[in-house]
Design a protein around this motif. Sequence first.
Motif, PDB file in Angstrom:
ATOM      1  N   MET A 252      84.708 105.998  40.410  1.00  0.00           N
ATOM      2  CA  MET A 252      85.047 105.494  39.080  1.00  0.00           C
ATOM      3  C   MET A 252      84.341 104.175  38.789  1.00  0.00           C
ATOM      4  O   MET A 252      83.922 103.907  37.655  1.00  0.00           O
ATOM      5  N   THR A 253      84.176 103.336  39.804  1.00  0.00           N
ATOM      6  CA  THR A 253      83.443 102.083  39.618  1.00  0.00           C
ATOM      7  C   THR A 253      81.974 102.344  39.327  1.00  0.00           C
ATOM      8  O   THR A 253      81.353 101.651  38.500  1.00  0.00           O
TER       9      THR A 253
ATOM     10  N   ASN B   9      81.718 103.378  35.658  1.00  0.00           N
ATOM     11  CA  ASN B   9      81.876 102.207  34.785  1.00  0.00           C
ATOM     12  C   ASN B   9      80.631 101.322  34.802  1.00  0.00           C
ATOM     13  O   ASN B   9      80.211 100.797  33.760  1.00  0.00           O
TER      14      ASN B   9
ATOM     15  N   ASN C 212      78.194 100.236  31.689  1.00  0.00           N
ATOM     16  CA  ASN C 212      77.918  98.821  31.399  1.00  0.00           C
ATOM     17  C   ASN C 212      76.420  98.538  31.320  1.00  0.00           C
ATOM     18  O   ASN C 212      75.970  97.760  30.465  1.00  0.00           O
TER      19      ASN C 212
END
Length: 600
Positions: A500-501, A504, A508
């Motif tokens: 999930m990081t 993200n 970004n």
Amino acid sequence: VFKATQAPLKSETVARLKEKRQQRLKMQEIFTELVLYMIFLAVLYCVSLSNRDPRWYNVKNHLEQQLVTSNSISVGGSTLKYDQVTSSASLYTWIDETLIPFLFPRYHSNGDQLKANKRLYVQDQVNFRVGPMRLRQLRAVQEPCRTQLWDNFTCYDEYFISGEENGNYCVAWESRPCVRGQAVYNMTYAAWNFVSSADIWGLPVTGLHSTYGGGGYIAEFIVNYNISRLVLNDLYKYTWIDRKTRAIFTEFTLYNVDDNVFVFISFLTEFPETGGVIASTLIKPFRPYQHVGSLGLFIFICEIIVLIGIIVFSVHKYIWFRRYGKKMWKELWHVLDILIIMLFFVATIMYIGRWIMINMAMKEWENHKNKFVNFSHIASWDELFNIFLAFIIFLTTFRIMRVLSYNKRINQFGKVLAHVSRDLCGCFVMFVMVYVAFVTFGHLIFGRHLETYKNLFVSSTTLVNAIIGKNSIKDLFSVEPVLGRAYYFFFVLFLLWILMTMMNATLNIGITIVRKKPVRSTYGIINIVASFWREAVGHFIASNNTTTKDRLNLSRNYISKKKFRKTIVVTRQDETQQVDMVKPTEDLPKKKKRARRIYQ
């Protein structure tokens, strides 16, 4: 004589005004499309919401309190509710002591005997009983046992629609030929004969354990309290429910007079091959007659408007297709428009089909009011129609972004997704692989002990709940103290922290790159509305600060009056067709030296 009292515009100003004019025409087109589309969407919302009434939840909740939930007030002197059914014997008891007194009331709440017209309603005196109820049984066939430990075993496999029992029997499941006179003297003789789904307008139904066909062995009850109990006693006496039974459907239909809504109710009692009982309830409110009263007339007008709008929209898309051909398929919005048109036509056909089925069912009930008339196919068809309608509402609402795509923020959103689409697909593939691995591992290890991991589908939904923060780790730790903790730790580590990081971080990066290269947009929705507001207000409110003449003199877009004389006198002689020009006393700038000619 023609007099020019205004100096000519600069070439740069002409180009700028031309560009503004083109922008204004485009803004008018966007604003008109947005207004018309919002009106169409509002009418479509009215049509869709007419198929669902917020009061239907109260109808469903009321019936569940009367028949299903065990914490409600007793009906007919019994406290047994459907959620307490755990065996075939308790099912008989629930039907005899709870369901039949509810469907065929005899006394008022004060103890007075009900009149004939009042007995047409159920116990609450609000819902009208549309015919009697019926019991429908699905049975499995006898199969050879997989292991022969002993020779005296008889095995019945799980239920399949393709391999269901479809033979005809005598009373008590005796093989034919039957005893003479059994069809005359036994009230449940028809309950031992198989009926196909085509004969009773039946559809397959998916339960908690399996999917069942629309036919079966049907025990029909009569619109009478005493006769219904006699029929139930015969079924119990001759063991209508036995080891081969896999499902019992208890079905009936009610009509709420106050809300103009039909309610089809089905209690599904499953008897799996592993033993035990799985009980589930299906309550489907639907409104077959929608064009009743002033509100119904309004809905009918809205339906006509939607039909005309989609026809015009279809013709417009057909013209576009004839003009551009296969190029339309390269743009997402055109594909979405074609999908919406297809769903609209499918929904229109389903709407007509629902109207035909309702008329057929009501005609059948009017001719045979003492027999069961199946409304399950109408309720299922209505539910499917509303699913298509929900997809149409979703896609048409999403299509507003096409109009708003001229907006800067919407453009940036699309650019971000387009920029990181390849990286996001890679992260998503990795996420799915790890997710499937954890789903399979959880089902294999904890499926024997926990309902939340009993099969792959339920296990996947359990992990989705864990991702959004709704987990049930207490049961997991109690069943497997060590392995359960290790499983949950690695699940959080790999899926929530790492993958999930990564997703993200990918988003970004895309946002940062797109912000460095902003998308140029001159058609913001705020600018469009503000422009039309200024235009509308400008017709009524005049500025008193400066006159028109003063504004011309102060404007930088015009050539200075010191360089150009304002008045040019043109004299035309009609007889000789000769044109004389009176030149100004002061010379023009070099770029204006060319003589002006006027041709007739």
